[in-house]
Enzyme design. Structure first.
Site, PDB file in Angstrom:
ATOM      1  N   THR A  19       0.820  -1.210   0.000  1.00  0.00           N
ATOM      2  CA  THR A  19       0.000   0.000   0.000  1.00  0.00           C
ATOM      3  C   THR A  19       0.855   1.261   0.000  1.00  0.00           C
ATOM      4  OG1 THR A  19      -0.182  -0.317   2.390  1.00  0.00           O
ATOM      5  CG2 THR A  19      -2.049  -0.996   1.060  1.00  0.00           C
ATOM      6  N   GLY A 103      16.446 -12.754   2.662  1.00  0.00           N
ATOM      7  CA  GLY A 103      15.412 -13.420   1.892  1.00  0.00           C
ATOM      8  C   GLY A 103      14.265 -13.977   2.705  1.00  0.00           C
ATOM      9  N   GLY A 105      11.939 -12.237   4.025  1.00  0.00           N
ATOM     10  CA  GLY A 105      10.797 -11.342   3.955  1.00  0.00           C
ATOM     11  C   GLY A 105      10.733 -10.389   5.122  1.00  0.00           C
ATOM     12  N   LEU A 106      11.864 -10.161   5.790  1.00  0.00           N
ATOM     13  CA  LEU A 106      11.897  -9.306   6.968  1.00  0.00           C
ATOM     14  C   LEU A 106      12.722  -8.050   6.713  1.00  0.00           C
ATOM     15  CD1 LEU A 106      12.438 -12.101   9.637  1.00  0.00           C
ATOM     16  CD2 LEU A 106      10.274 -11.084   8.882  1.00  0.00           C
ATOM     17  N   SER A 108      15.679  -7.340   4.994  1.00  0.00           N
ATOM     18  CA  SER A 108      17.106  -7.350   5.274  1.00  0.00           C
ATOM     19  C   SER A 108      17.832  -6.214   4.563  1.00  0.00           C
ATOM     20  CB  SER A 108      17.708  -8.701   4.859  1.00  0.00           C
ATOM     21  OG  SER A 108      17.440  -8.974   3.496  1.00  0.00           O
ATOM     22  N   GLU A 141      17.585   2.494  -3.049  1.00  0.00           N
ATOM     23  CA  GLU A 141      16.933   1.291  -3.581  1.00  0.00           C
ATOM     24  C   GLU A 141      16.427   1.520  -5.006  1.00  0.00           C
ATOM     25  OE1 GLU A 141      15.391  -1.936  -2.360  1.00  0.00           O
ATOM     26  OE2 GLU A 141      17.270  -1.954  -1.259  1.00  0.00           O
ATOM     27  N   ASP A 153       9.465  -0.082   4.858  1.00  0.00           N
ATOM     28  CA  ASP A 153      10.515  -0.815   5.548  1.00  0.00           C
ATOM     29  C   ASP A 153      11.432   0.116   6.325  1.00  0.00           C
ATOM     30  OD1 ASP A 153       9.475  -3.094   4.449  1.00  0.00           O
ATOM     31  OD2 ASP A 153      10.901  -3.186   2.812  1.00  0.00           O
ATOM     32  N   TYR A 205       7.106  -6.775  -9.037  1.00  0.00           N
ATOM     33  CA  TYR A 205       6.801  -5.647  -8.151  1.00  0.00           C
ATOM     34  C   TYR A 205       6.527  -4.393  -8.977  1.00  0.00           C
ATOM     35  CZ  TYR A 205       8.577  -8.151  -3.995  1.00  0.00           C
ATOM     36  OH  TYR A 205       8.778  -9.030  -2.985  1.00  0.00           O
TER      37      TYR A 205
END
Length: 362
Positions: A19, A103, A105-106, A108, A141, A153, A205
């Site tokens: 979102t 990897g 999903g937290l 990194s 990024e 994030d 994505y």
């Protein structure tokens, strides 16, 4: 020689996935697991970065996108983004340690980038405000690494507090703490690392982000959060894929705000159905789950979890399940058994607790 140690936490999102790409709302929190950067100042215009298990990279502070690839791009991207913001470092030696596998999903990469940004600015006695650091990390990024990520994030990493979730408003770049004391309520947020590698190298994505942007223009709104009549909006879209993407984002924003109200009222157990509804939407409308994620959610719910959903960008990674503390072991065992029966890799488990955000350790 000036030295120091900075660290930044990984994050987990209670609800609100994909979102922030549409300037919406999200509800993550910082984890206790951290990326730690030991830094030493140098003034020769070079940066070296060494990471356990990943090796070493070296680059000039004048680096440009494409010059550093792999994990090192996340470090070089921060130096590049700082330079473009007017806060170029003179150089540094960085030693990096991390507590959570890449990897899972937290988040990194964002944890690494936030820790590096704090180290490179801290070494130079630059106290940049957190909102500016959020944009610098996003620029690293997007512009250097080439990943079309949002701001959730790094907002969680930079604004996290113990026993608090972070209500992220991506449009206004604000972070509001929300009480989130699962343990005192007899609950646990169980993280299931499915050990399923992320499978999104083909630009999925970016495709979803582009579809949402196109739909916003077609509907005549700045962002999908501005849609007030969802049924009417969906009826105006000809593309069935756009219909699904818009439905997820608009409803997910509503679920975030509903979860915030429940947490503020101390009704933590009642967020369970919101988690499960979020996963169904991510599976059916946003289409970012894989078999391992769906299996983990289904097994956890069947074993008594109050709610469960995938976390992270999808196409692999982890799941969270809201469980009674007394049910942690049985829910974990049920998920592990389901994975054995499906022939999946053995999952890993840990309990997520809202923890402090990024900062200097010493």
């Amino acid at each position: 020689m000036r030295t120091g140690t900075w660290s930044a936490p990984r994050r987990v999102d209670i609800i609100g996935e994909h979102t922030d790409y549409s300037n919406g709302f999200a509800l993550p929190f910082a984890l206790a697991q951290r990326t730690v950067v030991h830094a030493r100042l140098r003034d020769d215009g070079r940066v070296t970065a060494t990471s356990d298990g990943y090796g070493e990279v070296e680059f000039p502070v004048t680096t440009a996108p494409g010059e550093v690839t792999g994990w090192g791009a996340h470090v070089a991207g921060v130096a590049w983004a700082l330079a473009r913001s007017g806060a170029a470092p003179t150089g540094a030696d960085l030693r990096i340690r991390s507590a959570v596998p890449h990897g899972a999903g937290l988040s990194s990469s964002h944890s690494l980038e936030c820790a590096v940004a704090l180290a490179l600015t801290g070494l130079h006695d630059r106290d940049l405000d957190r909102a500016r650091l959020v944009r610098i990390v996003q620029h690293a990024e997007n512009g250097y690494v080439g990943a079309p990520t949002g701001v959730m994030d790094q907002m969680a990493s930079l604004y996290g507090e113990a026993d608090r979730a972070v209500l992220v408003d991506a449009r206004h770049l604000t972070a509001e703490p929300v009480p989130c004391e699962f343990a005192s309520a007899g609950l646990a947020l169980l993280v299931v690392d499915t050990r399923s590698p992320h499978r999104h190298a083909d630009g999925e994505y970016g495709a979803r982000r582009g579809t949402c942007a196109d739909a916003s223009r077609a509907l005549g709104v700045a962002d999908l959060r501005d849609v007030t009549d969802l049924d009417g909006a969906l009826a105006r879209l000809d593309d069935p894929v756009a219909v699904r993407r818009v439905r997820h984002v608009v409803r997910e924003n509503a679920r975030v705000l509903a979860a915030v109200e429940l947490l503020r009222a101390g009704r933590l157990r009642e967020i369970g159905p919101l988690l499960t509804a979020s996963h169904a939407s991510l599976r059916d409308d946003y289409e970012v789950t894989v078999a391992e994620l769906d299996t983990a959610v289904e097994a956890a719910l069947a074993a008594g979890a109050l709610g469960a959903r995938m976390i992270g960008g999808g196409f692999g990674g982890s799941v969270i399940a809201l469980v009674e503390q007394a049910d942690r072991a049985s829910v974990g065992a049920a998920v592990a058994d389901a994975f054995r029966r499906r022939g999946f890799a053995e999952p890993a488990f840990h309990v997520a607790r809202p923890s402090r955000g990024a900062g200097r350790d010493r």
